[in-house]
Design a protein around this motif. Structure first.
Motif, PDB file in Angstrom:
ATOM      1  N   ALA A 193     107.813  53.872  19.960  1.00  0.00           N
ATOM      2  CA  ALA A 193     107.448  53.300  21.352  1.00  0.00           C
ATOM      3  C   ALA A 193     108.052  51.781  21.416  1.00  0.00           C
ATOM      4  N   ALA A 198     108.625  49.532  24.774  1.00  0.00           N
ATOM      5  CA  ALA A 198     106.988  49.503  25.158  1.00  0.00           C
ATOM      6  C   ALA A 198     106.449  48.445  24.600  1.00  0.00           C
ATOM      7  N   ARG A 203     101.679  50.410  24.608  1.00  0.00           N
ATOM      8  CA  ARG A 203     101.455  51.262  23.454  1.00  0.00           C
ATOM      9  C   ARG A 203      99.788  51.787  23.356  1.00  0.00           C
TER      10      ARG A 203
END
Length: 295
Positions: A193, A198, A203
């Motif tokens: 991620a 992200a 997350r």
């Protein structure tokens, strides 16, 4: 084939004492309560059971004081469990990401949980004492109070004191459950991620919360059921007072059983409380326990 059948029969014979004992411990009290709830057994009947049908339940439905305790207990449960979940999640995340002292943090977190509730209740009485309590001393030192506040002598502050005491005692339990859940989340998910751009908050929302949902369900369910049945902390700290401002369902049931010796009505209150707990379980499972998220 016969050997398997003999092995199964032997296993059942070996399990029989445990099954019988467990059944007697678990089933008999429930059956006894259900039967007693359709009888009138109080001082008016000389403590002799007299069949009354649904009279106790009709009385319960018309008992405004009972429904006040239900609402009060539900409010207590929502406030206490909500605060415990937020604080427990924050503490679990802090411990999980801490590079050192994780084992010590787990040990320290267990201390409030394992201490006897009655003993803690006595301690909280002194903490909230209007003359000698540390809460009033801190608030007056900070300039937030002009004179001592009788925390346990007023409905709103007594209720607040109970919530704070319960949150302090049981937040560590939720912390440990959520910490165990955090440790089952694979680290590569966060790495992937992060590589996709992200941020930390994304997350948390997209990985941590969904993956932590089973642990949250277990923690909230356990604590909600326990909070709704709270008795010892209330009994020690306020006794349900002032007046009946902090009286819970469990304390009201206890008083009907032990103070008024109204066993039939007390049994009906127990059954009603169990039904409410079952409904709470279904609601929590619907929102937190199902595999598919609720839109």
């Amino acid at each position: 084939m016969s050997r398997n059948r003999d092995s199964a029969a032997t296993a059942w014979w070996l399990l029989a004492p445990t099954v019988i004992l467990t059944g007697g411990i678990a089933v008999y009290p429930v059956a006894r309560t259900l039967i007693l709830s359709v009888f009138t057994q109080n001082l008016g009947t000389g403590l002799e059971p007299v069949f009354a049908g649904w009279t106790n339940y009709e009385r319960l439905l018309a008992d405004g004081h009972f429904w006040e305790t239900v609402v009060r207990t539900l409010v207590f449960t929502v406030l206490a469990v909500g605060a415990e979940l937020v604080l427990g999640l924050a503490a679990a995340l802090a411990v999980h990401h801490s590079p050192f002292g994780r084992g010590m943090a787990r040990t320290v977190a267990l201390v409030p949980w394992v201490l006897p509730t009655a003993a803690l209740g006595l301690g909280w009485i002194w903490i909230f004492n209007d003359q000698f309590g540390v809460v009033n001393d801190l608030l007056r030192s900070a300039g937030l109070l002009d004179k001592p506040l009788a925390w346990l002598g007023q409905p709103a502050t007594a209720f607040t004191a109970l919530v704070l005491a319960d949150v302090w005692k049981t937040t560590p339990f939720i912390t440990l459950l959520l910490l165990a859940g955090l440790q089952t989340i694979p680290a590569p998910l966060y790495e992937a991620a992060e590589m996709d751009g992200a941020g930390r908050w994304q997350r948390f929302l997209r990985i941590t919360l969904p993956m932590l949902r089973p642990a949250i369900f277990v923690a909230v369910l356990f604590r909600a059921l326990q909070s709704f049945g709270i008795f010892d902390l209330v009994y020690v700290m306020t006794g349900g007072g002032p007046g009946s401002a902090t009286e819970t369902v469990a304390l009201y049931t206890y008083r009907n059983f032990m103070r008024y010796l109204d066993f039939g009505y007390g049994a009906a209150l127990l059954v009603a409380g169990s039904v409410i707990l079952a409904v709470m379980t279904v609601i929590l499972w619907f929102f937190l326990g199902r595999k598919d998220p609720v839109a």
